[in-house]
Motif scaffolding. Structure first.
Motif, mmCIF file in Angstrom:
data_model
loop_
_atom_site.group_PDB
_atom_site.id
_atom_site.type_symbol
_atom_site.label_atom_id
_atom_site.label_comp_id
_atom_site.label_asym_id
_atom_site.label_seq_id
_atom_site.Cartn_x
_atom_site.Cartn_y
_atom_site.Cartn_z
ATOM 1 N N CYS A 95 26.341 -9.196 -21.725
ATOM 2 C CA CYS A 95 25.347 -8.411 -21.122
ATOM 3 C C CYS A 95 25.718 -7.332 -20.264
ATOM 4 O O CYS A 95 26.815 -7.154 -19.851
ATOM 5 C CB CYS A 95 24.297 -9.441 -20.368
ATOM 6 N N ASP A 96 24.738 -6.277 -20.300
ATOM 7 C CA ASP A 96 25.217 -5.209 -19.152
ATOM 8 C C ASP A 96 23.973 -5.153 -18.075
ATOM 9 O O ASP A 96 22.740 -5.178 -18.501
ATOM 10 C CB ASP A 96 24.998 -4.031 -19.966
ATOM 11 N N THR A 97 24.369 -5.070 -16.930
ATOM 12 C CA THR A 97 23.409 -4.849 -15.820
ATOM 13 C C THR A 97 22.707 -3.582 -15.914
ATOM 14 O O THR A 97 23.277 -2.605 -16.132
ATOM 15 C CB THR A 97 24.228 -5.011 -14.467
ATOM 16 N N LEU A 98 21.136 -3.464 -15.990
ATOM 17 C CA LEU A 98 20.541 -2.279 -16.077
ATOM 18 C C LEU A 98 19.875 -1.866 -14.498
ATOM 19 O O LEU A 98 20.255 -0.763 -14.239
ATOM 20 C CB LEU A 98 19.298 -2.249 -17.033
ATOM 21 N N VAL A 158 8.560 -2.540 -16.353
ATOM 22 C CA VAL A 158 9.327 -1.845 -17.401
ATOM 23 C C VAL A 158 8.494 -1.203 -18.525
ATOM 24 O O VAL A 158 7.664 -1.905 -18.899
ATOM 25 C CB VAL A 158 10.570 -2.735 -17.932
ATOM 26 N N ASP A 159 9.100 -0.093 -19.123
ATOM 27 C CA ASP A 159 8.254 0.552 -20.086
ATOM 28 C C ASP A 159 9.329 0.706 -21.103
ATOM 29 O O ASP A 159 10.382 1.410 -20.787
ATOM 30 C CB ASP A 159 7.643 1.859 -19.776
ATOM 31 N N ILE A 212 13.026 2.517 -20.249
ATOM 32 C CA ILE A 212 14.296 2.045 -20.866
ATOM 33 C C ILE A 212 14.384 2.099 -22.419
ATOM 34 O O ILE A 212 13.258 2.306 -23.008
ATOM 35 C CB ILE A 212 14.841 0.546 -20.799
ATOM 36 N N PRO A 213 15.564 2.458 -23.042
ATOM 37 C CA PRO A 213 15.660 2.559 -24.504
ATOM 38 C C PRO A 213 15.187 1.135 -25.167
ATOM 39 O O PRO A 213 14.720 0.316 -24.488
ATOM 40 C CB PRO A 213 16.887 3.052 -24.675
ATOM 41 N N ASP A 214 15.255 1.206 -26.475
ATOM 42 C CA ASP A 214 15.277 -0.251 -27.350
ATOM 43 C C ASP A 214 16.212 -1.081 -26.998
ATOM 44 O O ASP A 214 17.072 -1.039 -27.812
ATOM 45 C CB ASP A 214 14.730 0.350 -28.806
ATOM 46 N N LEU A 215 15.774 -2.019 -26.040
ATOM 47 C CA LEU A 215 17.086 -2.886 -25.673
ATOM 48 C C LEU A 215 15.984 -4.299 -25.245
ATOM 49 O O LEU A 215 14.960 -3.918 -24.857
ATOM 50 C CB LEU A 215 17.559 -2.497 -24.454
ATOM 51 N N PHE A 216 16.732 -5.300 -25.332
ATOM 52 C CA PHE A 216 16.157 -6.537 -25.076
ATOM 53 C C PHE A 216 16.760 -7.085 -23.658
ATOM 54 O O PHE A 216 17.988 -7.239 -23.676
ATOM 55 C CB PHE A 216 16.179 -7.736 -26.153
#
Ligand code: 5GP
Ligand code: MG
Length: 184
Positions: free
Chosen positions: A9-12, A131-132, A150-154
């Motif tokens: 995972c990446d921290t957003l 978040v949108d 955010i972009p299309d990411l889960f």
């Protein structure tokens, strides 16, 4: 990274970044309602952590109620059938309603909830999402108050789950679609 995090995972957004944003949103909501009382409708379970923080950043009179909506089932990260369970005792007529959800994705959930609430004769209905994901929108709805785009990411954490897990992460992290967590 603590062991409670998924392996890939990446921290957003860190917990600190989220706290700063939630505090800004509180100011914006206060300014909008200008001392009028608001009825916050939390969309459970995803909005649980967000609404707990947001309501304590709203220096204004308010009521809290909740509805249960679920659109993700099993291990899937794609929407299934949408269920909305409304509290029968919801006292909405004549009130300024603020629907608070974790994330606005296709928009089907909040569109449906806004329709259901509108039928109960509120004085006004506004929508707030932390978040949108605008690129995923299918239904005709926008957030009146929004934290992050955010972009299309889960994503998971800060109330958001993957198959019921990771709601307790203090940060919001994006899952790697090629290495989704294997849960028991
Ligand atoms: P929508 O009806 O807008 O497509 O979906 C809204 C609901 O789907 C959200 O309230 C949330 O529960 C779930 N959802 C949408 N995107 C994500 C995501 O990236 N991560 C998680 N954990 N849930 C999501
Ligand atoms: Mg939700």
């Amino acid at each position: 990274m603590k062991t409670i995090y998924p392996e890939h995972c990446d921290t957003l957004f860190t917990g600190q970044q989220i706290a700063t944003k939630v505090s800004e949103m509180g100011r914006e909501i206060e300014a909008h309602y200008a001392g009028r009382e608001v009825t916050v409708v939390a969309v459970l379970h995803g909005a649980l952590v967000f609404v707990a923080d947001l309501m304590r950043q709203m220096d204004m009179p308010m009521h809290l109620t909740a509805i249960v909506a679920s659109s993700y089932h099993g291990a899937a990260t794609t929407p299934g059938q949408l269920n909305v369970r409304l509290d029968n005792k919801l006292d909405i007529a004549g009130r300024h309603v603020l629907v608070v959800d974790d994330i606005l994705d296709t928009g089907r959930t909040l569109h449906r909830i806004r329709d259901v609430i509108s039928e109960l004769d509120p004085a006004s209905v506004k929508v707030c999402a932390l978040v949108d994901k605008p690129s995923r929108r299918v239904a005709d709805i926008e957030a009146d108050f929004c934290g992050f785009e955010i972009p299309d990411l889960f994503i998971v954490g800060y109330g958001l789950d993957y198959n019921g897990r990771f709601r307790n992460l203090p940060d919001i992290v994006g899952l790697d679609p090629d290495n989704l967590p294997v849960l028991d």
